[in-house]
Scaffold this active site. Structure first.
Site, PDB file in Angstrom:
ATOM      1  N   LYS A   9       0.468  -1.344  -0.022  1.00 36.02           N
ATOM      2  CA  LYS A   9       0.099  -0.095  -0.396  1.00 36.02           C
ATOM      3  C   LYS A   9       1.123   1.069   0.015  1.00 36.02           C
ATOM      4  CE  LYS A   9      -3.412  -2.454   1.800  1.00 36.02           C
ATOM      5  NZ  LYS A   9      -4.742  -1.898   3.766  1.00 36.02           N
ATOM      6  N   PHE A  57     -15.917   4.695   6.058  1.00 37.76           N
ATOM      7  CA  PHE A  57     -14.021   4.495   5.806  1.00 37.76           C
ATOM      8  C   PHE A  57     -13.975   4.310   4.073  1.00 37.76           C
ATOM      9  CE2 PHE A  57     -14.568   0.503   7.886  1.00 37.76           C
ATOM     10  CZ  PHE A  57     -13.968  -0.689   6.737  1.00 37.76           C
ATOM     11  N   ARG A  85      -2.021 -13.899   4.724  1.00 38.58           N
ATOM     12  CA  ARG A  85      -2.104 -13.426   5.781  1.00 38.58           C
ATOM     13  C   ARG A  85      -1.514 -13.671   6.958  1.00 38.58           C
ATOM     14  NH1 ARG A  85      -7.242 -10.362   4.471  1.00 38.58           N
ATOM     15  NH2 ARG A  85      -7.846 -10.916   6.190  1.00 38.58           N
ATOM     16  N   THR A  91      -5.780  -6.935  11.365  1.00 37.82           N
ATOM     17  CA  THR A  91      -5.841  -5.818  10.120  1.00 37.82           C
ATOM     18  C   THR A  91      -5.747  -4.614  11.072  1.00 37.82           C
ATOM     19  OG1 THR A  91      -8.277  -7.263   9.134  1.00 37.82           O
ATOM     20  CG2 THR A  91      -7.766  -4.487   9.304  1.00 37.82           C
ATOM     21  N   ARG A 102       2.524  -6.171   9.468  1.00 36.89           N
ATOM     22  CA  ARG A 102       1.152  -4.828   9.963  1.00 36.89           C
ATOM     23  C   ARG A 102       1.983  -4.929  11.714  1.00 36.89           C
ATOM     24  NH1 ARG A 102      -4.262  -7.232   7.801  1.00 36.89           N
ATOM     25  NH2 ARG A 102      -4.204  -6.367   5.659  1.00 36.89           N
ATOM     26  N   ASN A 116      -2.536   0.349   6.346  1.00 31.98           N
ATOM     27  CA  ASN A 116      -1.824  -0.606   7.889  1.00 31.98           C
ATOM     28  C   ASN A 116      -0.800  -1.832   6.693  1.00 31.98           C
ATOM     29  OD1 ASN A 116      -3.725  -1.839   5.638  1.00 31.98           O
ATOM     30  ND2 ASN A 116      -5.115  -2.679   7.693  1.00 31.98           N
ATOM     31  N   HIS A 119      -1.705  -5.487   1.326  1.00 33.19           N
ATOM     32  CA  HIS A 119      -3.034  -6.576   1.532  1.00 33.19           C
ATOM     33  C   HIS A 119      -2.852  -7.653   1.561  1.00 33.19           C
ATOM     34  CE1 HIS A 119      -6.713  -7.883  -0.312  1.00 33.19           C
ATOM     35  NE2 HIS A 119      -6.185  -8.528  -1.408  1.00 33.19           N
TER      36      HIS A 119
HETATM   37  P1  IDP Z   1      -7.551  -6.909   5.350  1.00 39.12           P
HETATM   38  O1  IDP Z   1      -7.062  -6.050   4.489  1.00 39.12           O
HETATM   39  O2  IDP Z   1      -6.591  -6.922   6.695  1.00 39.12           O
HETATM   40  O3  IDP Z   1      -8.561  -8.313   4.724  1.00 39.12           O
HETATM   41  P2  IDP Z   1     -10.381  -5.621   5.345  1.00 39.12           P
HETATM   42  O4  IDP Z   1     -11.799  -5.621   7.011  1.00 39.12           O
HETATM   43  O5  IDP Z   1     -10.937  -6.394   4.195  1.00 39.12           O
HETATM   44  O6  IDP Z   1      -9.213  -6.013   6.230  1.00 39.12           O
HETATM   45  O7  IDP Z   1     -10.595  -4.643   4.936  1.00 39.12           O
HETATM   46  C1  IDP Z   1      -9.722  -4.020   3.811  1.00 39.12           C
HETATM   47  C2  IDP Z   1      -8.881  -2.322   4.493  1.00 39.12           C
HETATM   48  O8  IDP Z   1     -10.207  -1.796   4.819  1.00 39.12           O
HETATM   49  C3  IDP Z   1      -7.988  -3.181   5.457  1.00 39.12           C
HETATM   50  O9  IDP Z   1      -6.834  -3.268   5.243  1.00 39.12           O
HETATM   51  C4  IDP Z   1      -8.059  -0.997   6.266  1.00 39.12           C
HETATM   52  O10 IDP Z   1      -6.680  -0.631   5.262  1.00 39.12           O
HETATM   53  C5  IDP Z   1      -9.171  -0.865   5.128  1.00 39.12           C
HETATM   54  N1  IDP Z   1     -10.184  -0.533   7.012  1.00 39.12           N
HETATM   55  C6  IDP Z   1     -10.843  -1.854   7.498  1.00 39.12           C
HETATM   56  N2  IDP Z   1     -11.971  -1.572   8.583  1.00 39.12           N
HETATM   57  C7  IDP Z   1     -11.004  -0.380   8.706  1.00 39.12           C
HETATM   58  C8  IDP Z   1     -12.049   0.764   9.107  1.00 39.12           C
HETATM   59  O11 IDP Z   1     -12.367  -0.162  10.589  1.00 39.12           O
HETATM   60  N3  IDP Z   1     -11.488   2.041   9.308  1.00 39.12           N
HETATM   61  C9  IDP Z   1     -10.311   2.120   8.325  1.00 39.12           C
HETATM   62  N4  IDP Z   1     -10.434   1.545   7.541  1.00 39.12           N
HETATM   63  C10 IDP Z   1     -10.445   0.193   7.668  1.00 39.12           C
HETATM   64 MG    MG Z   2      -9.686  -8.107   3.205  1.00 43.12          MG
END
Ligand code: IDP
Ligand code: MG
Length: 138
Positions: A9, A57, A85, A91, A102, A116, A119
């Site tokens: 990212k 968001f 993962r 996350t 992370r 973070n 991905h």
């Molecule tokens: P992941 O990346 O661990 O699979 P996901 O729930 O798929 O997590 O969310 C995708 C991305 O969206 C996260 O990596 C993060 O950058 C962002 N994100 C997820 N939840 C939140 C939140 O509650 N607030 C702000 N950004 C979020």
């Molecule tokens: Mg995801």
């Protein structure tokens, strides 16, 4: 042999962490099977994050992901979807264990955007969908 889709990212690219993160993946034994620098637009991000498109968001997430070029690619290897993962960690960097990508490179978010670092696809179905979306062919 399995394939997963990854994104390094904008925070990883900006901070010069691309080499270090790819090195971790290679040391783990993953093969880098595709690698490209790519600027994302809102349409591809809406498709990529289709399950998050109606979250409050999402706009902030999309703006962050469009803020500079991304490094996208695929890793190949045995059980690589789950392994990547696990290497990423939780996350929210506030919850990511030390030793994970992370947990080692990201801080607890200070605002509504959650940088973070990277991905990874969360299932074989997601991996196939994301590889087809970003590269045209799984
Ligand atoms: P992941 O990346 O661990 O699979 P996901 O729930 O798929 O997590 O969310 C995708 C991305 O969206 C996260 O990596 C993060 O950058 C962002 N994100 C997820 N939840 C939140 C939140 O509650 N607030 C702000 N950004 C979020
Ligand atoms: Mg995801």
């Amino acid at each position: 042999m399995e394939e997963t889709f990854f994104i390094l990212k904008p925070d990883a690219v900006e901070r010069g962490l691309v080499g270090e993160i790819l090195q971790r993946a290679e040391r783990r034994g993953f093969t880098i099977s595709r690698l490209e620098v790519r600027k994302a637009d809102r349409a591809i991000l809406a498709a990529h994050y289709e399950d998050l498109a109606d979250k409050p968001f999402f706009d902030g997430l999309a703006d962050f992901m469009m803020s500079r070029p991304l490094v996208i690619g695929t890793f190949s290897g045995n059980d690589v979807i789950k392994s990547w993962r696990q290497m990423l960690g939780a996350t929210n960097p506030a919850d990511s264990a030390p030793g994970t990508i992370r947990g080692d490179f990201a801080m607890a978010p200070s605002g509504t955007v959650m940088p973070n670092i990277a991905h990874g696809s969360d299932s074989p179905e997601s991996a196939q969908r994301e590889i087809a979306l970003w590269f045209g062919q799984a």
